[in-house]
Design a protein around this motif. Sequence first.
Motif, PDB file in Angstrom:
ATOM      1  N   LEU A   1      17.379 -24.381   8.491  1.00 21.71           N
ATOM      2  CA  LEU A   1      16.259 -23.440   8.418  1.00 21.71           C
ATOM      3  C   LEU A   1      16.690 -22.129   7.771  1.00 21.71           C
ATOM      4  CD1 LEU A   1      13.393 -22.503   9.091  1.00 21.71           C
ATOM      5  CD2 LEU A   1      14.204 -21.910  11.401  1.00 21.71           C
ATOM      6  N   LEU A   2      17.883 -21.640   8.136  1.00 17.23           N
ATOM      7  CA  LEU A   2      18.374 -20.395   7.558  1.00 17.23           C
ATOM      8  C   LEU A   2      18.558 -20.527   6.052  1.00 17.23           C
ATOM      9  CD1 LEU A   2      19.474 -17.532   7.816  1.00 17.23           C
ATOM     10  CD2 LEU A   2      21.719 -18.519   8.348  1.00 17.23           C
ATOM     11  N   LEU A   3      19.166 -21.620   5.610  1.00 15.24           N
ATOM     12  CA  LEU A   3      19.373 -21.830   4.176  1.00 15.24           C
ATOM     13  C   LEU A   3      18.039 -21.932   3.438  1.00 15.24           C
ATOM     14  CD1 LEU A   3      22.350 -24.368   4.261  1.00 15.24           C
ATOM     15  CD2 LEU A   3      22.428 -21.928   3.734  1.00 15.24           C
TER      16      LEU A   3
ATOM     17  N   MET B   1      18.648 -14.284   9.550  1.00 12.59           N
ATOM     18  CA  MET B   1      19.688 -14.652  10.508  1.00 12.59           C
ATOM     19  C   MET B   1      19.299 -14.261  11.932  1.00 12.59           C
ATOM     20  SD  MET B   1      23.423 -14.199   8.679  1.00 12.59           S
ATOM     21  CE  MET B   1      23.225 -12.512   8.117  1.00 12.59           C
ATOM     22  N   GLY B   2      18.711 -13.072  12.096  1.00 10.90           N
ATOM     23  CA  GLY B   2      18.280 -12.644  13.425  1.00 10.90           C
ATOM     24  C   GLY B   2      17.188 -13.531  13.985  1.00 10.90           C
TER      25      GLY B   2
ATOM     26  N   GLY C   1      18.622 -17.014  14.767  1.00  9.26           N
ATOM     27  CA  GLY C   1      19.476 -16.891  15.946  1.00  9.26           C
ATOM     28  C   GLY C   1      18.674 -16.780  17.227  1.00  9.26           C
ATOM     29  N   PHE C   2      17.625 -15.971  17.218  1.00 11.84           N
ATOM     30  CA  PHE C   2      16.771 -15.799  18.401  1.00 11.84           C
ATOM     31  C   PHE C   2      16.089 -17.124  18.775  1.00 11.84           C
ATOM     32  CE2 PHE C   2      12.519 -15.018  20.144  1.00 11.84           C
ATOM     33  CZ  PHE C   2      12.849 -14.304  21.299  1.00 11.84           C
ATOM     34  N   LEU C   3      15.501 -17.799  17.782  1.00  9.88           N
ATOM     35  CA  LEU C   3      14.823 -19.075  18.047  1.00  9.88           C
ATOM     36  C   LEU C   3      15.818 -20.132  18.531  1.00  9.88           C
ATOM     37  CD1 LEU C   3      12.384 -19.235  14.981  1.00  9.88           C
ATOM     38  CD2 LEU C   3      11.834 -18.645  17.366  1.00  9.88           C
ATOM     39  N   GLY C   4      17.037 -20.103  17.991  1.00 10.16           N
ATOM     40  CA  GLY C   4      18.045 -21.074  18.418  1.00 10.16           C
ATOM     41  C   GLY C   4      18.454 -20.874  19.863  1.00 10.16           C
ATOM     42  N   VAL C   5      18.711 -19.609  20.255  1.00 14.43           N
ATOM     43  CA  VAL C   5      19.052 -19.315  21.656  1.00 14.43           C
ATOM     44  C   VAL C   5      17.891 -19.698  22.562  1.00 14.43           C
ATOM     45  CG1 VAL C   5      19.633 -17.490  23.289  1.00 14.43           C
ATOM     46  CG2 VAL C   5      20.651 -17.476  21.012  1.00 14.43           C
ATOM     47  N   LEU C   6      16.671 -19.434  22.101  1.00 11.67           N
ATOM     48  CA  LEU C   6      15.469 -19.796  22.855  1.00 11.67           C
ATOM     49  C   LEU C   6      15.414 -21.303  23.098  1.00 11.67           C
ATOM     50  CD1 LEU C   6      12.634 -18.912  23.967  1.00 11.67           C
ATOM     51  CD2 LEU C   6      11.748 -19.352  21.686  1.00 11.67           C
ATOM     52  N   ALA C   7      15.704 -22.091  22.080  1.00 13.27           N
ATOM     53  CA  ALA C   7      15.628 -23.550  22.193  1.00 13.27           C
ATOM     54  C   ALA C   7      16.733 -24.119  23.078  1.00 13.27           C
ATOM     55  CB  ALA C   7      15.703 -24.186  20.800  1.00 13.27           C
TER      56      ALA C   7
ATOM     57  N   ALA D   1      25.006 -10.930  13.946  1.00 12.19           N
ATOM     58  CA  ALA D   1      25.551 -10.961  15.302  1.00 12.19           C
ATOM     59  C   ALA D   1      24.689 -11.829  16.219  1.00 12.19           C
ATOM     60  CB  ALA D   1      25.660  -9.544  15.852  1.00 12.19           C
ATOM     61  N   VAL D   2      23.366 -11.722  16.097  1.00  9.43           N
ATOM     62  CA  VAL D   2      22.465 -12.574  16.880  1.00  9.43           C
ATOM     63  C   VAL D   2      22.668 -14.040  16.487  1.00  9.43           C
ATOM     64  CG1 VAL D   2      20.041 -13.127  17.358  1.00  9.43           C
ATOM     65  CG2 VAL D   2      20.760 -10.733  17.167  1.00  9.43           C
TER      66      VAL D   2
END
Length: 433
Positions: free
Chosen positions: A13-15, A28-29, A32-38, A294-295
């Motif tokens: 998704l980032l790429l 990236m933020g 990162g947020f959605l990934g931690v959420l999942a 960082a996130v």
Amino acid sequence: MDPLLVGLCGIVLLLALIAIRFPIGIAMGLVGFLGVLAIIGAQPAIGVAKAVPYELVGDWNLSAVPMFLLMGYFASAAGLTRGLFRAARIFLGKIPGGLASATVIASALFASASGSSVATAAAFSRIAVPEMLKARYAPSLATACVASAGTLGSLIPPSVLLIIYGLITDLSIGTLFVAAVLPGILSAIVYIGMITVRCKLKPELAPHVDEQYTAEDKKEAVRDIWPLPLLIVGVLGGIFTGIFTATEAGAVGAFLAVIIAVARGQFSFKVAQKALFDTAVSTSAIFIIVVGAAVFSRFIALSTIPVWVTGSLSGFDFVSVIILICILYLILGCFMESISIMLLTLPVLTPLLEGFGVNMIWFGVLVTKLLEIGLITPPLGLNVYVIRSSLGKSVKLGTLFRGVSWFIAADVFTVACMIVFPALMLWLPSLMR
């Protein structure tokens, strides 16, 4: 859902977001947020989104970024960089390809003050390229040496890339600066050696320029530029001897640049206003990218991707891993911006390298050199496009990229030396107090 699968989907998704020109820091933020959420839920994701920006931006070491940027802007305003090319031309003009070699030296000194490869390339595309074309230098050499020498700003201290690397890996920024000095000098020497040999074997690339300079001309050139080398040596010398930290060195450098600007009659309210504004804009852009990264790195750690990568490469020997990493950075450099590449890859590679017992100071300088090469590699070589935009259609893009291929070869040789002789990066830091 399997954390590893979430991690891999997040990278894809980032790429994809990067491919559609979504701002890299925000991308990236968000990922990162959605990934931690999942992976672990809403409350931890919100906690990461709150804590990471506060902790990172509040880090005292990060203040080195605006300080060194401010030093560069004031040094430029003081006119410290204006006579660099003329001085280098006077002292190097007699050797084959002397104007091109003079550009490399002048660019290296300018890069030390500005810390910006793009600014260096833009400045010398207007100063050095017209002079070389007027002297009937081959357009491929005239433009390529400016684009390539501009990349020295990424490696020669003070380097924003090294500051960010030190923050992410929790290493001494001052030690990283000192470690990069010899590789930076080596890069410039290899460039000059390649230019000299090529022009000796193929004189039509750079016809001999018969210019005579008096002793007074040489004295005047030295008088015009001496404050800049003194400023650089003072800042790096203070770090090396332990008189002040890298963060304090940025403030000292900015203060000395202001004093020099005042002494040369180049300081005014308008100059100060512009320097402060440009510093704030540049710092804000960098901070947004660093916070987003960082996130994203928290998400990567939770996804177990570093563990998976380490396990996948456990069967490889150290040399093979380093070669694979070098190839990865060279490929990414063709498509992405340097800071983004560093912040995207370090969360994955750091655990792997620590498992191999790699000295992270050595690796930081090596990565910075690899990212420097990305600034001139096709199809996205940023410095090449900076030169093209400055010169318009007078030089074809194909000519530019053909010219930089020789400098890329020189850089590959330098990288090989850095891998084979790690003392290039580790000797000076071993002498620090």
